[in-house]
Write a protein that holds these residues in place. Structure first.
Motif, PDB file in Angstrom:
ATOM      1  N   ALA A 370      31.186  66.584  39.147  1.00  0.00           N
ATOM      2  CA  ALA A 370      30.890  67.627  38.404  1.00  0.00           C
ATOM      3  C   ALA A 370      30.477  67.269  37.050  1.00  0.00           C
ATOM      4  O   ALA A 370      31.122  66.422  36.353  1.00  0.00           O
ATOM      5  CB  ALA A 370      31.789  68.819  38.247  1.00  0.00           C
ATOM      6  N   GLU A 371      29.546  67.948  36.404  1.00  0.00           N
ATOM      7  CA  GLU A 371      28.972  67.404  34.902  1.00  0.00           C
ATOM      8  C   GLU A 371      28.562  68.367  34.150  1.00  0.00           C
ATOM      9  O   GLU A 371      27.610  68.979  34.506  1.00  0.00           O
ATOM     10  CB  GLU A 371      28.272  66.403  35.128  1.00  0.00           C
ATOM     11  N   TRP A 372      28.831  68.833  32.824  1.00  0.00           N
ATOM     12  CA  TRP A 372      28.291  69.471  32.073  1.00  0.00           C
ATOM     13  C   TRP A 372      27.250  68.891  31.104  1.00  0.00           C
ATOM     14  O   TRP A 372      27.722  68.177  30.294  1.00  0.00           O
ATOM     15  CB  TRP A 372      29.183  70.442  31.412  1.00  0.00           C
ATOM     16  N   ALA A 373      26.182  68.554  31.610  1.00  0.00           N
ATOM     17  CA  ALA A 373      25.259  67.585  31.120  1.00  0.00           C
ATOM     18  C   ALA A 373      24.442  68.508  29.913  1.00  0.00           C
ATOM     19  O   ALA A 373      23.698  69.408  30.117  1.00  0.00           O
ATOM     20  CB  ALA A 373      24.286  67.002  32.042  1.00  0.00           C
ATOM     21  N   ALA A 374      24.510  67.908  28.595  1.00  0.00           N
ATOM     22  CA  ALA A 374      23.899  68.572  27.732  1.00  0.00           C
ATOM     23  C   ALA A 374      22.835  67.630  26.873  1.00  0.00           C
ATOM     24  O   ALA A 374      23.042  66.461  26.884  1.00  0.00           O
ATOM     25  CB  ALA A 374      25.229  68.936  26.587  1.00  0.00           C
ATOM     26  N   ASP A 375      21.683  68.312  26.769  1.00  0.00           N
ATOM     27  CA  ASP A 375      20.593  67.756  26.069  1.00  0.00           C
ATOM     28  C   ASP A 375      20.650  67.825  24.518  1.00  0.00           C
ATOM     29  O   ASP A 375      21.461  68.770  24.035  1.00  0.00           O
ATOM     30  CB  ASP A 375      19.491  68.119  26.390  1.00  0.00           C
ATOM     31  N   TYR A 376      19.953  66.746  23.951  1.00  0.00           N
ATOM     32  CA  TYR A 376      20.137  66.912  22.467  1.00  0.00           C
ATOM     33  C   TYR A 376      19.227  68.061  21.776  1.00  0.00           C
ATOM     34  O   TYR A 376      19.762  68.891  20.777  1.00  0.00           O
ATOM     35  CB  TYR A 376      19.356  65.616  21.823  1.00  0.00           C
ATOM     36  N   ASP A 377      18.036  68.434  22.345  1.00  0.00           N
ATOM     37  CA  ASP A 377      17.450  69.606  21.799  1.00  0.00           C
ATOM     38  C   ASP A 377      16.810  70.717  22.752  1.00  0.00           C
ATOM     39  O   ASP A 377      16.034  71.713  22.466  1.00  0.00           O
ATOM     40  CB  ASP A 377      16.083  68.894  21.326  1.00  0.00           C
ATOM     41  N   GLU A 446      19.390  61.194  14.212  1.00  0.00           N
ATOM     42  CA  GLU A 446      18.384  61.416  13.215  1.00  0.00           C
ATOM     43  C   GLU A 446      16.944  61.984  13.925  1.00  0.00           C
ATOM     44  O   GLU A 446      16.367  62.840  13.378  1.00  0.00           O
ATOM     45  CB  GLU A 446      17.744  59.981  12.632  1.00  0.00           C
ATOM     46  N   TYR A 447      16.584  61.585  15.004  1.00  0.00           N
ATOM     47  CA  TYR A 447      15.565  62.023  15.641  1.00  0.00           C
ATOM     48  C   TYR A 447      15.584  63.465  16.052  1.00  0.00           C
ATOM     49  O   TYR A 447      14.377  64.094  15.876  1.00  0.00           O
ATOM     50  CB  TYR A 447      15.324  61.226  17.036  1.00  0.00           C
ATOM     51  N   TYR A 448      16.848  63.926  16.494  1.00  0.00           N
ATOM     52  CA  TYR A 448      16.965  65.293  17.054  1.00  0.00           C
ATOM     53  C   TYR A 448      17.378  66.206  15.939  1.00  0.00           C
ATOM     54  O   TYR A 448      17.844  67.392  16.035  1.00  0.00           O
ATOM     55  CB  TYR A 448      17.798  65.407  18.420  1.00  0.00           C
ATOM     56  N   GLY A 449      17.578  65.531  14.697  1.00  0.00           N
ATOM     57  CA  GLY A 449      18.210  66.278  13.598  1.00  0.00           C
ATOM     58  C   GLY A 449      19.448  66.737  13.470  1.00  0.00           C
ATOM     59  O   GLY A 449      19.971  67.848  13.116  1.00  0.00           O
ATOM     60  N   TYR A 450      20.379  65.838  14.130  1.00  0.00           N
ATOM     61  CA  TYR A 450      21.805  66.266  13.945  1.00  0.00           C
ATOM     62  C   TYR A 450      22.372  65.666  12.830  1.00  0.00           C
ATOM     63  O   TYR A 450      21.673  64.684  12.167  1.00  0.00           O
ATOM     64  CB  TYR A 450      22.644  65.430  15.306  1.00  0.00           C
TER      65      TYR A 450
END
Length: 688
Positions: A370-377, A446-450
């Motif tokens: 099982a995985e709670w896969a989160a994306d950057y944007d 930096e790319y995704y504004g974090y």
């Protein structure tokens, strides 16, 4: 295509501690062994002494309990200094010195992605990313690049994924200038040669033809597409039609729209001097000053769920592959650390609840996780996936549903919490244990504004997760009522029907659609007739083409005997009589095949016997008739044919029966220069 979660590579953490007692015992054994091998142990003791010496009483080594070992807490993750600049053309530059090895590496990150594909040309970004590298530049072909890079033991690669494009390089320090020259050409002046475009499209079509071979891949793909939905680019997939519509002009336009200096982040790391590298890159890209409007945001993910049980029938497998879950979240969500811990407790490894119940206790599943896969944007996916015995399919899914309900009902144990948190925290160490990995993560932020300190914030949040947090996020974010359940397997072997899960399963059509014509409108149809009329005039005029009533063409092919599968000789004679009679006689290594078509039906004769043309054989000969040179150029005068412009030099000619071909003319002369099409091999597989 989804971005990795902050758990990184998932390597079990090595723990530091005081192992002096164990080391001393091992070291003593090794030392005695070495002395014995060297002939030293006995030689240093006089014979008399040896006779009089009494043996010492044997002592057993103390038994250590791993639970008694104490380890210091993990330190906050430290990030190296990265020099950042903005070049005069607007390109952002990130430089990281690392003198451990005499190497220089770099990667340009371009804000683009296959989420920007037009819906009728899905695959455009992927093909563009492939041909940037293979197509060479205006001054050097891809083969010339290959030869130079191979001689230098260097590399330059390109690709475009879901939400970013990349062109990277790697070289020895002394070869960095030469490789940077190729890198600059790939980034700023790719040529997109037509033969490499055709090759990339053929590779994409080959992938489409094989996409149902792997049942596990079918379950994962269909789960993703169903959760994201076909009404958003996140749920799209390439088809023969969408690949066929991609032209060189489309690729050039896609590149021009997204590849410009202010849309690029360039990172370089390795053995160099920062000031000297900055100067070198300023000079290298001084002439690249193209401008474009800012790139728009990526499309939004739909939030409406389409829950249910879906069945992809795969009767060629002996086990069932499954994927179930729902839409997840983003890395920056405040609850993501607790959700990651929750998913690890549920199905993160050998100690997880799902593994212990479904694999160990039931003996049903071959693998499960099982995985709670989160994306950057954009939201990722919460997914439980694995494989099980076919007869245990329904029991396995029911057990999963029960474990999801249990983790939403009561708090997890202290030991479960500790193990999951240690797994996540220790994995972070190995995701940032080198400067290169750290730079990659920081560029993502930096790319995704974090925020620049996101990793420190994330590490602290992980450490603070409590049992109450895990229960809260499981109740708040997991919703079994909206779960999508995808099963790929042989329903005849299921111990119970899928309807035993409480819902009637919906079928998934795994058929791969054949190529269809590109969308047309009055303007493209008018332009198509203009292009075809120009081609007719360039070859002598439509009246002269129409005057040809029959022709005979002979083609011979011989494969070099020294080549793999060589020694083959083939001779084919085609005879056409207007309007639609076509006979084909073929001889391959002494084997003769004859076929005849009157436009709609016909016959075929082989050494095994004769019979009517049907199936793939009929479709192949009909395609040959459709693409005959004289008839193809007169398509605007033939009933049922549509001539549609897909760019300024290319028309797509199609019929309601599904025949289609793209005719490209020379922009200077109007003469036909290329015909591209998908055909059906006699074995039934599509070829180009």
């Amino acid at each position: 295509m989804r971005a990795p979660s902050e758990r990184g590579v998932g390597i079990p953490a090595r723990r530091a501690g005081n192992h002096a007692g164990i080391w001393s015992l091992d070291a003593g054994v090794r030392l005695l062994a070495l002395l014995s091998l060297a002939g030293v142990a006995g030689a240093q003791v006089p014979p008399a002494a040896r006779k009089s010496a009494s043996p010492a009483p044997a002592r057993s080594a103390p038994v250590l309990n791993p639970a008694d070992l104490k380890f210091p807490p993990l330190r906050p993750i430290q990030t190296p200094h990265i020099a950042t600049f903005t070049l005069p053309n607007g390109m952002r530059l990130f430089l990281l010195e690392d003198h451990e090895l005499p190497m220089v590496h770099g990667a340009a990150r371009i804000r683009t992605g296959n989420l920007f594909d037009p819906q009728d040309k899905i695959g455009l970004a992927t093909v563009t990313g492939m041909v940037i590298r293979t197509g060479g530049s205006k001054t050097r072909t891809g083969e010339q690049w290959n030869e130079e890079l191979e001689n230098l033991a260097a590399s330059v690669e390109s690709s475009i994924g879901e939400t970013s494009g990349s062109i990277s390089f790697s070289a020895l320090k002394e070869d960095a200038d030469a490789v940077l020259s190729i890198f600059r050409e790939a980034l700023t002046e790719p040529e997109f040669r037509q033969d490499k475009v055709d090759l990339a499209k053929a590779q994409m079509r080959s992938g489409i033809s094989r996409r149902n071979d792997d049942a596990r891949g079918v379950a994962d793909r269909e789960f993703t597409n169903l959760v994201y939905g076909e009404d958003t680019p996140y749920g799209w997939q390439e088809q023969y039609s969408t690949i066929a519509r991609i032209t060189r002009a489309d690729i050039q336009d896609f590149y021009k729209r997204y590849f410009f200096p202010t849309n690029v982040m360039l990172a370089v790391w390795g053995d160099f001097d920062t000031a000297a590298m900055k100067t070198r890159l300023e000079q290298l890209f001084a002439g690249w000053t193209v401008e474009q409007p800012p790139v728009p945001p990526f499309p939004a993910v739909r939030t409406a769920a389409d829950p249910g049980v879906y069945l992809a029938v795969k009767k060629d497998v002996t086990q069932t592959f499954f994927a179930l879950g729902q839409l997840g979240g983003e890395l920056k969500d405040k609850d993501y650390p607790a959700l990651e811990v929750m998913a690890d407790i549920l199905g993160g490894g050998f100690q997880s609840r799902l593994f212990q119940r479904v694999r160990t206790s039931m003996g049903a599943a071959y693998d499960i996780g099982a995985e709670w896969a989160a994306d950057y944007d954009h939201p990722g996916l919460f997914q439980i996936a694995g494989s099980t015995k076919s007869v245990s399919t329904v029991d396995t899914i029911k057990a999963i549903q029960e474990e999801v309900a249990r983790i939403r009902a009561t708090e997890v144990s202290e030991q479960e919490l500790k193990t999951a948190k240690d797994t996540a925290l220790n994995s972070l160490v190995f995701a940032f244990d080198t400067k290169t990995k750290t730079l990659g993560r920081l560029l993502n932020y930096e790319y995704y504004g974090y925020p620049k300190d996101f990793i420190q914030q994330y590490q602290q949040a992980l450490a603070a997760v409590t049992r109450a947090d895990v229960l809260r996020v499981a109740k708040q974010h997991l919703d079994p009522a909206v779960f999508t359940v995808v099963v790929a397997g042989n329903p005849d072997a299921f111990g119970q029907p899928l309807s035993a899960l409480g819902q009637a399963p919906r079928g998934i059509d795994l058929a791969i659609p054949e190529a269809s014509a590109a969308p047309a409108n009055p303007a493209t149809l008018a332009r198509g007739k203009e292009i075809l009329a120009r081609a007719q005039q360039a070859v002598g005029g439509a009246d002269k083409l129409a005057a040809v009533k029959d022709f005979t063409r002979t083609t011979s092919v011989e494969v070099d005997p020294s080549a793999p599968g060589g020694g083959i000789k083939a001779l084919e004679t085609d005879q056409w009589v207007s309007p639609a009679a076509l006979r084909e006689d073929m001889e391959v290594s002494g084997r003769r095949i004859h076929s005849f078509l009157n436009g709609r039906s016909g016959w075929i004769a082989t050494p095994e016997g004769a019979g009517p043309l049907s199936g793939p054989q009929l479709k192949q000969v009909q395609g040959d008739l459709f693409r005959l040179y004289f008839r193809l150029l007169l398509s605007d005068a033939l009933e049922g044919r549509t001539v549609n412009a897909i760019d300024q030099q290319t028309v797509e000619i199609s019929t309601p029966a599904g025949e289609a071909a793209q005719l490209t003319v020379d922009p200077a002369t109007g003469l036909p220069v290329r015909v591209r099409y998908d055909a059906v091999h006699v074995a039934g597989a599509p070829v180009s």
